[in-house]
Design a protein around this motif. Structure first.
Motif, short mmCIF file in Angstrom:
data_model
loop_
_atom_site.label_atom_id
_atom_site.label_comp_id
_atom_site.label_asym_id
_atom_site.label_seq_id
_atom_site.Cartn_x
_atom_site.Cartn_y
_atom_site.Cartn_z
N ALA A 43 92.50 -44.81 -10.73
CA ALA A 43 91.34 -45.70 -10.70
C ALA A 43 90.51 -45.55 -9.44
N THR A 44 91.14 -45.15 -8.35
CA THR A 44 90.42 -45.05 -7.08
C THR A 44 90.14 -43.62 -6.64
N MET A 45 90.52 -42.64 -7.45
CA MET A 45 90.26 -41.24 -7.07
C MET A 45 88.78 -40.93 -7.10
N THR A 46 88.36 -40.13 -6.13
CA THR A 46 86.99 -39.61 -6.12
C THR A 46 86.89 -38.49 -7.16
N ASP A 47 85.67 -38.03 -7.41
CA ASP A 47 85.50 -36.91 -8.34
C ASP A 47 86.25 -35.66 -7.85
N GLU A 48 86.21 -35.42 -6.54
CA GLU A 48 86.92 -34.26 -5.99
C GLU A 48 88.43 -34.41 -6.18
N GLU A 49 88.94 -35.61 -5.96
CA GLU A 49 90.37 -35.85 -6.16
C GLU A 49 90.75 -35.71 -7.63
N LEU A 50 89.87 -36.17 -8.53
CA LEU A 50 90.14 -35.99 -9.96
C LEU A 50 90.23 -34.51 -10.31
N GLU A 51 89.34 -33.71 -9.74
CA GLU A 51 89.39 -32.27 -9.99
C GLU A 51 90.72 -31.69 -9.50
N GLN A 52 91.17 -32.13 -8.33
CA GLN A 52 92.44 -31.66 -7.80
C GLN A 52 93.61 -32.11 -8.66
N PHE A 53 93.55 -33.33 -9.15
CA PHE A 53 94.60 -33.83 -10.03
C PHE A 53 94.64 -33.03 -11.33
N GLU A 54 93.48 -32.69 -11.86
CA GLU A 54 93.42 -31.89 -13.07
C GLU A 54 94.00 -30.49 -12.86
N VAL A 55 93.86 -29.95 -11.66
CA VAL A 55 94.50 -28.67 -11.33
C VAL A 55 96.01 -28.83 -11.45
N LEU A 56 96.54 -29.94 -10.94
CA LEU A 56 97.99 -30.19 -11.05
C LEU A 56 98.42 -30.33 -12.50
N GLU A 77 97.13 -21.79 -3.85
CA GLU A 77 96.07 -22.13 -4.80
C GLU A 77 96.39 -23.37 -5.63
N ARG A 78 97.63 -23.82 -5.60
CA ARG A 78 98.01 -25.02 -6.35
C ARG A 78 98.24 -26.22 -5.46
N ARG A 79 98.36 -25.99 -4.19
CA ARG A 79 98.59 -27.10 -3.25
C ARG A 79 97.24 -27.64 -2.81
N ASN A 80 97.10 -28.95 -2.92
CA ASN A 80 95.86 -29.60 -2.50
C ASN A 80 96.20 -31.00 -1.98
N ALA A 81 95.19 -31.73 -1.57
CA ALA A 81 95.41 -33.06 -0.99
C ALA A 81 96.06 -34.01 -1.98
N VAL A 82 95.73 -33.90 -3.26
CA VAL A 82 96.33 -34.78 -4.26
C VAL A 82 97.80 -34.42 -4.47
N TYR A 83 98.13 -33.14 -4.42
CA TYR A 83 99.55 -32.75 -4.49
C TYR A 83 100.32 -33.38 -3.32
N ASP A 84 99.77 -33.29 -2.13
CA ASP A 84 100.43 -33.86 -0.96
C ASP A 84 100.56 -35.38 -1.10
N ARG A 85 99.55 -36.00 -1.66
CA ARG A 85 99.59 -37.45 -1.92
C ARG A 85 100.67 -37.78 -2.95
N PHE A 86 100.80 -36.95 -3.96
CA PHE A 86 101.83 -37.11 -4.99
C PHE A 86 103.22 -37.05 -4.36
N VAL A 87 103.45 -36.06 -3.50
CA VAL A 87 104.75 -35.92 -2.82
C VAL A 87 105.02 -37.15 -1.96
N ALA A 88 104.02 -37.59 -1.21
CA ALA A 88 104.18 -38.77 -0.36
C ALA A 88 104.46 -40.02 -1.20
N PHE A 89 103.81 -40.13 -2.35
CA PHE A 89 104.00 -41.26 -3.25
C PHE A 89 105.46 -41.39 -3.66
#
Length: 97
Positions: A43-56, A77-89
């Motif tokens: 719900a709070t992801m930016t468009d850029e974060e959504l794109e990164q999530f879709e990569v995952l 090429e698969r590691r991004n800020a959302v992946y790091d956020r996922f791991v931290a989560f």
């Protein structure tokens, strides 16, 4: 746990689709890891974060699982800020290579 714990009401179509995809991966372990993360963050992801999530979401379950268990290093090429956020989560995932 049977899937969506919260409603997708209020989410736009793109976020609803990604929430569904996170909970319906094919490999139950991945559903249980990606689903709660998606519920908490989409719900709070930016468009850029959504794109990164879709990569995952495009990563095959078996590959993704080897990354999060630490068996295989995550390719750049698969590691991004959302992946790091996922791991931290999930805080209890093995150390990432």
């Amino acid at each position: 746990m049977t899937g969506l714990e919260t409603t997708s009401a209020g989410l736009d179509e793109r976020r609803k689709r990604n929430l569904y995809r996170a909970w319906h991966r094919g490999m139950r372990e991945m559903d249980l890891l990606l689903g709660p993360f998606a519920e908490a963050t989409l719900a709070t992801m930016t468009d850029e974060e959504l794109e990164q999530f879709e990569v995952l979401l495009e990563i095959p379950d078996q590959d993704f699982y080897t990354y999060i268990t630490g068996a295989v290093a995550v390719p750049d090429e698969r590691r991004n800020a959302v992946y790091d956020r996922f791991v931290a989560f999930h805080g209890n995932l093995p150390a990432q290579k």
